[in-house]
Scaffold this active site. Structure first.
Site, PDB file in Angstrom:
ATOM      1  N   ALA A 114      36.804  71.266  35.138  1.00  0.00           N
ATOM      2  CA  ALA A 114      37.626  71.628  36.287  1.00  0.00           C
ATOM      3  C   ALA A 114      39.071  71.831  35.860  1.00  0.00           C
ATOM      4  CB  ALA A 114      37.544  70.533  37.353  1.00  0.00           C
ATOM      5  N   GLY A 154      44.752  63.694  26.996  1.00  0.00           N
ATOM      6  CA  GLY A 154      43.948  63.516  28.198  1.00  0.00           C
ATOM      7  C   GLY A 154      43.804  64.733  29.077  1.00  0.00           C
ATOM      8  N   CYS A 155      44.294  65.894  28.616  1.00  0.00           N
ATOM      9  CA  CYS A 155      44.235  67.107  29.452  1.00  0.00           C
ATOM     10  C   CYS A 155      42.923  67.865  29.311  1.00  0.00           C
ATOM     11  CB  CYS A 155      45.399  68.029  29.119  1.00  0.00           C
ATOM     12  SG  CYS A 155      46.955  67.492  29.849  1.00  0.00           S
ATOM     13  N   LYS A 157      41.364  68.963  26.110  1.00  0.00           N
ATOM     14  CA  LYS A 157      41.278  69.922  25.004  1.00  0.00           C
ATOM     15  C   LYS A 157      39.925  69.829  24.298  1.00  0.00           C
ATOM     16  CE  LYS A 157      45.024  68.201  23.141  1.00  0.00           C
ATOM     17  NZ  LYS A 157      45.484  67.281  24.198  1.00  0.00           N
ATOM     18  N   THR A 158      39.491  68.614  24.003  1.00  0.00           N
ATOM     19  CA  THR A 158      38.192  68.427  23.345  1.00  0.00           C
ATOM     20  C   THR A 158      37.058  68.863  24.257  1.00  0.00           C
ATOM     21  OG1 THR A 158      39.108  66.539  22.148  1.00  0.00           O
ATOM     22  CG2 THR A 158      36.719  66.749  22.194  1.00  0.00           C
ATOM     23  N   LEU A 159      37.154  68.551  25.525  1.00  0.00           N
ATOM     24  CA  LEU A 159      36.135  68.952  26.498  1.00  0.00           C
ATOM     25  C   LEU A 159      36.020  70.469  26.565  1.00  0.00           C
ATOM     26  CD1 LEU A 159      34.290  67.525  28.674  1.00  0.00           C
ATOM     27  CD2 LEU A 159      36.076  68.102  30.323  1.00  0.00           C
ATOM     28  N   HIS A 379      66.892  48.424  49.377  1.00  0.00           N
ATOM     29  CA  HIS A 379      66.880  49.405  48.284  1.00  0.00           C
ATOM     30  C   HIS A 379      65.898  50.537  48.605  1.00  0.00           C
ATOM     31  CE1 HIS A 379      67.354  50.472  43.930  1.00  0.00           C
ATOM     32  NE2 HIS A 379      66.201  51.068  44.170  1.00  0.00           N
ATOM     33  N   GLU A 380      64.660  50.184  48.960  1.00  0.00           N
ATOM     34  CA  GLU A 380      63.658  51.214  49.265  1.00  0.00           C
ATOM     35  C   GLU A 380      63.993  51.943  50.560  1.00  0.00           C
ATOM     36  OE1 GLU A 380      61.692  51.986  46.986  1.00  0.00           O
ATOM     37  OE2 GLU A 380      62.041  50.205  45.744  1.00  0.00           O
ATOM     38  N   ASP A 454      65.868  54.155  38.116  1.00  0.00           N
ATOM     39  CA  ASP A 454      66.449  55.278  38.857  1.00  0.00           C
ATOM     40  C   ASP A 454      67.658  55.845  38.124  1.00  0.00           C
ATOM     41  OD1 ASP A 454      64.591  54.938  40.888  1.00  0.00           O
ATOM     42  OD2 ASP A 454      65.861  53.540  41.987  1.00  0.00           O
TER      43      ASP A 454
END
Length: 571
Positions: A114, A154-155, A157-159, A379-380, A454
């Site tokens: 995919a 993990g993108c 490439k091997t797959l 803060h948040e 931040d």
């Protein structure tokens, strides 16, 4: 000791006192020798010393008492050391690659891969090269010998390489770059020769080299620093690989694919056309590609609702995730459901997985003091108020003051796939990063270390604007790459750029101060509600202080999904 003795061996006595070594002068005499010293025992005879349990065996020659008075016995055995060394070197010299045949083994199909739309288009051309070579050669074209897959870990490439072999229905040889790097001289080069010799016999086929940077790093004197030591074993192996890729020996029908996430460390000789003719970049999945990847993995899970109802919302919350991250995320949700004896995987399990992967485990002990908790809340809340007032920031999804193992408090935004960052977008992003620090300063008249991350992001954006993007009026339209070893500009220009960076950050800080001051009542409302609930969604904030000043595109399904989680957590 006799001068005619040929073989040597350690003789050790095992006892509660440790291991003692002895020299053997005759079949009936033992004398103590220094630790770790070998002894000669005759032309082709070796003895192993055992303990007293053999003293009744008439076939075992008895020795005199040794160290600490224990009886020592010798057993004659005939195994050859040369045979042992042969077995060892046989294991070391064993070819490390794996061979897959799509006609006999089930490999990954292209429809199972995919995302990666552009990369799949490029690699499918290689499939056509292997299947229909005559179509190109009759026109005088030279078929590409290889392609280099580049991208973050993990993108997929091997797959992708495995899917290419399956589509082309040709044998697939898989090897890692580190398999060819050995300390024994010539072994790595021999492995490379054997691999390509076998591939040529099996042509047409695909050879895939994973983590190419382990095998093809820059050689000494190749520029850029680092690399292999001159005339080392690793350099010899690389030279053999270069020869096999584009040497005198024909490699027609052998397609070489390789992957790496460290292109900057590769030797320039391996990147030239004729070896790896094409470079295919596999990037982080976009929002639509993350939806596709989620659909692949969610189909395999036992869900409370249809998988289509989860994919889009989860893709919104997982910006920056690779395919491997998404796979791990889905597995974490399934593990959480199983640990609570659930029959199905629900919204709550997915939200646990998001928090687990992004922020770590939730801390359940009440170790946070009430005053610190109020600072976290303001803060948040400061981030939320400023995001509500700025035009060019991503829509806010949820804020939280829950304490995790990796972070304390969080503000989640629906990050969009942005290919062009405008000056306004970068300035608003800097303001958003400074919002928490400004809120603490105005409410408590002091600042804490909570906003350190931040500030790092704000500093990086300011540096990029001045030094890389040419967005500062005083410095002008200049750009310098930031991975330099020696600074490519003068000290005076460096001082001016530092001054402009500080000026831009100061301007954004004053802008945020104005926003927080004008909306202080809203800041208090959000902070107090956050102290009660610990988490607030987009709709919660909208009910408290009204809609955002600027209308932003936010999928309805995303907000509904967030609402379900907050309610489930509260329950």
């Amino acid at each position: 000791m006799t001068s005619t003795s040929k073989s040597s061996l350690f003789l050790r006595r095992h006892s509660s006192y440790g291991i003692a070594n002895f020299s053997l002068e005759s079949s009936s005499q033992l004398t103590k020798c220094s630790s770790r010293r070998s002894i000669s025992v005759g032309a082709n005879r070796k003895y192993v010393l055992k303990r007293k349990q053999y003293e009744n065996d008439a076939s075992v020659p008895t020795m005199k008492k040794g160290y600490h008075g224990h009886s020592i016995h010798a057993i004659n055995y005939t195994q050859s050391r040369r045979m042992n060394l042969g077995q060892i070197f046989g294991v070391i010299s064993k070819d490390p690659w794996e061979r897959f045949d799509p006609k006999k083994q089930q490999l990954v199909k292209m429809e199972d891969v995919a995302g990666m739309k552009e990369a799949k288009v490029e690699v499918m051309e290689f499939v056509d090269f292997l299947k229909n070579q005559a179509k190109y050669t009759t026109l005088g074209a030279r078929l590409p010998k290889g392609a280099l897959l580049l991208g973050p870990p993990g993108c997929g490439k091997t797959l992708l390489a495995k899917a290419v072999a399956n589509e082309a229905q040709v044998p697939f040889y898989f090897a890692a770059g580190s398999d060819f790097v050995e300390m024994i001289g010539g072994l790595g080069a021999r492995r490379v020769r054997n691999l390509f010799k076998k591939a040529r016999e099996d042509a047409p086929c695909i050879v895939f080299l994973d983590e190419l940077d382990a095998l093809a790093a820059k050689r000494a004197g190749g520029g850029g620093g680092g690399g292999f030591p001159e005339n080392g074993e690793a350099e010899q192996t690389l030279n053999q690989l270069l020869t096999e890729l584009d040497g005198m020996t024909s490699s027609e029908g052998v397609m070489v694919l390789a992957s790496t996430n460290r292109q900057d460390t590769l030797d320039q000789a391996i990147l030239r056309p004729g070896r790896f003719d094409r470079q295919i970049t596999v990037t982080l999945p976009t929002l639509s590609e993350r939806v596709e990847i989620f659909n692949v993995y969610l189909k395999k899970l036992k869900l409370e609702n249809p998988y289509e109802s989860y994919a889009e919302s989860l893709a919104e919350y997982t910006s920056g995730f690779t395919g491997a991250d998404i796979s791990n995320f889905c597995n974490e949700a399934a593990l959480n459901a199983g640990s609570h004896n659930h029959e199905f995987i629900s919204d709550k399990n997915f939200w646990y997985a998001i928090e687990r992967v992004k922020f770590g485990l939730k801390k359940r002990s009440g170790s946070v003091q009430q005053m610190e908790k109020r600072k976290f809340a303001y803060h948040e809340a400061g981030h939320a108020i400023v995001a509500w007032q700025l035009e060019h920031t991503a829509p806010l999804l949820r804020i939280s003051i829950v304490v995790y193992s990796k972070s304390i408090g969080s503000a989640w935004h629906a990050d969009r796939d942005i290919y062009l960052a405008t000056s306004e977008y970068l300035l608003d992003s800097m303001c958003l990063g400074l919002a928490g620090r400004v809120a603490e300063q105005q409410v408590f008249n002091q600042v804490s270390s909570h906003g350190a991350e931040d500030l790092q992001k704000v500093t990086k954006i300011a540096k990029d604007r001045v030094e890389k993007y040419g967005m500062n009026e005083n410095i002008g339209f200049i750009s310098f790459q930031q991975d330099y070893i020696e600074r490519p500009y003068s000290k005076q220009l460096a001082r001016e750029m530092d001054r402009e960076m500080k000026a831009e950050i100061s301007t954004c800080y004053k802008r945020v101060e104005s926003i927080i001051s004008e909306n202080r009542d809203k800041l208090d409302l959000v902070a107090e509600e956050l102290l009660k609930k610990e988490s607030l969604t987009y709709k919660d904030i909208e009910q408290l202080i009204g809609p955002p000043k600027f209308e932003k595109d936010l999928p309805e399904q995303t907000t509904v999904f967030s609402e379900k989680f907050v309610k489930a957590n509260a329950a």
